[in-house]
Design an enzyme around this catalytic site. Structure first.
Site, PDB file in Angstrom:
ATOM      1  N   VAL A  35       0.871  -1.455  -0.045  1.00  0.00           N
ATOM      2  CA  VAL A  35       0.218  -0.320   0.200  1.00  0.00           C
ATOM      3  C   VAL A  35       0.714   1.139  -0.081  1.00  0.00           C
ATOM      4  O   VAL A  35       0.395   2.317  -0.667  1.00  0.00           O
ATOM      5  CB  VAL A  35      -0.919   0.430   1.054  1.00  0.00           C
ATOM      6  CG1 VAL A  35      -1.972   1.433   1.410  1.00  0.00           C
ATOM      7  CG2 VAL A  35      -2.162  -1.094   1.182  1.00  0.00           C
ATOM      8  N   ASP A  36       2.198   1.175   1.113  1.00  0.00           N
ATOM      9  CA  ASP A  36       2.887   2.435   0.969  1.00  0.00           C
ATOM     10  C   ASP A  36       3.280   2.484  -0.758  1.00  0.00           C
ATOM     11  O   ASP A  36       3.211   4.124  -0.835  1.00  0.00           O
ATOM     12  CB  ASP A  36       4.019   2.672   2.348  1.00  0.00           C
ATOM     13  CG  ASP A  36       4.561   3.295   2.413  1.00  0.00           C
ATOM     14  OD1 ASP A  36       4.094   4.161   2.174  1.00  0.00           O
ATOM     15  OD2 ASP A  36       5.872   3.620   3.024  1.00  0.00           O
ATOM     16  N   THR A 125      -1.577  -6.069   7.348  1.00  0.00           N
ATOM     17  CA  THR A 125      -2.155  -7.617   6.785  1.00  0.00           C
ATOM     18  C   THR A 125      -0.827  -7.963   5.474  1.00  0.00           C
ATOM     19  O   THR A 125      -1.235  -8.788   5.593  1.00  0.00           O
ATOM     20  CB  THR A 125      -3.118  -7.475   6.502  1.00  0.00           C
ATOM     21  OG1 THR A 125      -3.385  -6.878   5.885  1.00  0.00           O
ATOM     22  CG2 THR A 125      -4.220  -7.626   7.326  1.00  0.00           C
ATOM     23  N   GLY A 126      -0.239  -6.784   5.017  1.00  0.00           N
ATOM     24  CA  GLY A 126       0.729  -7.390   4.048  1.00  0.00           C
ATOM     25  C   GLY A 126       1.944  -8.076   4.872  1.00  0.00           C
ATOM     26  O   GLY A 126       2.053  -9.318   6.070  1.00  0.00           O
TER      27      GLY A 126
END
Length: 177
Positions: A35-36, A125-126
């Site tokens: 996401v980052d 969660t990743g």
């Protein structure tokens, strides 16, 4: 204080037309994977410039786990990105309070910005390995319990299995984190 409406959607957080999106950031604030990385790529160099300024002024050692800070959203549809550093999952140490703090502190930052709509990813969660069902339970319970002026919290999940887990957590009575 009224509680925010909570929704769950399957999609790309970088395409959310909300006041703010939450970035599951790494402590350096300088981009990364998952996401980052997606937020930094889609938002453009303005986000990285703002993060570098934060590192130079307040967070020379990085953003501590559970804390949150806002920057511009650059080219994203949102106005702001709220960066928070989730905890790495551990079987030997309960770090649930840190994961809950990511959500609480992000909402506090949203309140200081005047944001009424906020989109969250599935924090930790990743690569940080937090089990999806437990992360969903903590996230939903924390947002339900939060004292905030935010009117809508949207959990944005990229894949169908994560979406289903968060949708289930939303429909289940959730004990506090």
């Amino acid at each position: 204080m009224p509680k925010p409406r909570i929704t769950v959607v399957r999609g790309d957080i970088t395409k959310q037309d909300t006041d703010a999106i939450v970035n599951a950031a790494n402590s350096s604030l300088l981009g990364g994977g998952g996401v980052d990385g997606a937020i930094h790529r889609a938002g453009g160099p303005e986000i990285l410039e703002a993060c570098r300024a934060l590192r130079a002024s307040h967070y020379g050692r990085g953003l501590p786990t559970g804390q949150a800070v806002a920057t511009t959203a650059g080219r994203l549809p949102a106005r702001w990105v709220i960066h928070t550093v989730g905890p790495v999952y551990s079987r030997n140490e309960d770090r649930s309070a840190l994961l809950a703090a990511c959500h609480t502190n992000s909402l506090k930052v949203a309140d200081t910005l005047g944001a009424k709509t906020v989109a969250f990813p599935a924090i930790s969660t990743g690569i940080f390995g937090w089990p999806m069902a437990d992360a969903a339970r903590i996230a939903v319970a924390t947002v339900r319990a939060a004292a905030t002026e935010v009117e809508e919290v949207r959990f944005v999940l990229f894949d169908e299995s994560a979406y289903q887990v968060f949708a289930q957590a939303l429909t289940s009575p959730t004990p506090p984190p």
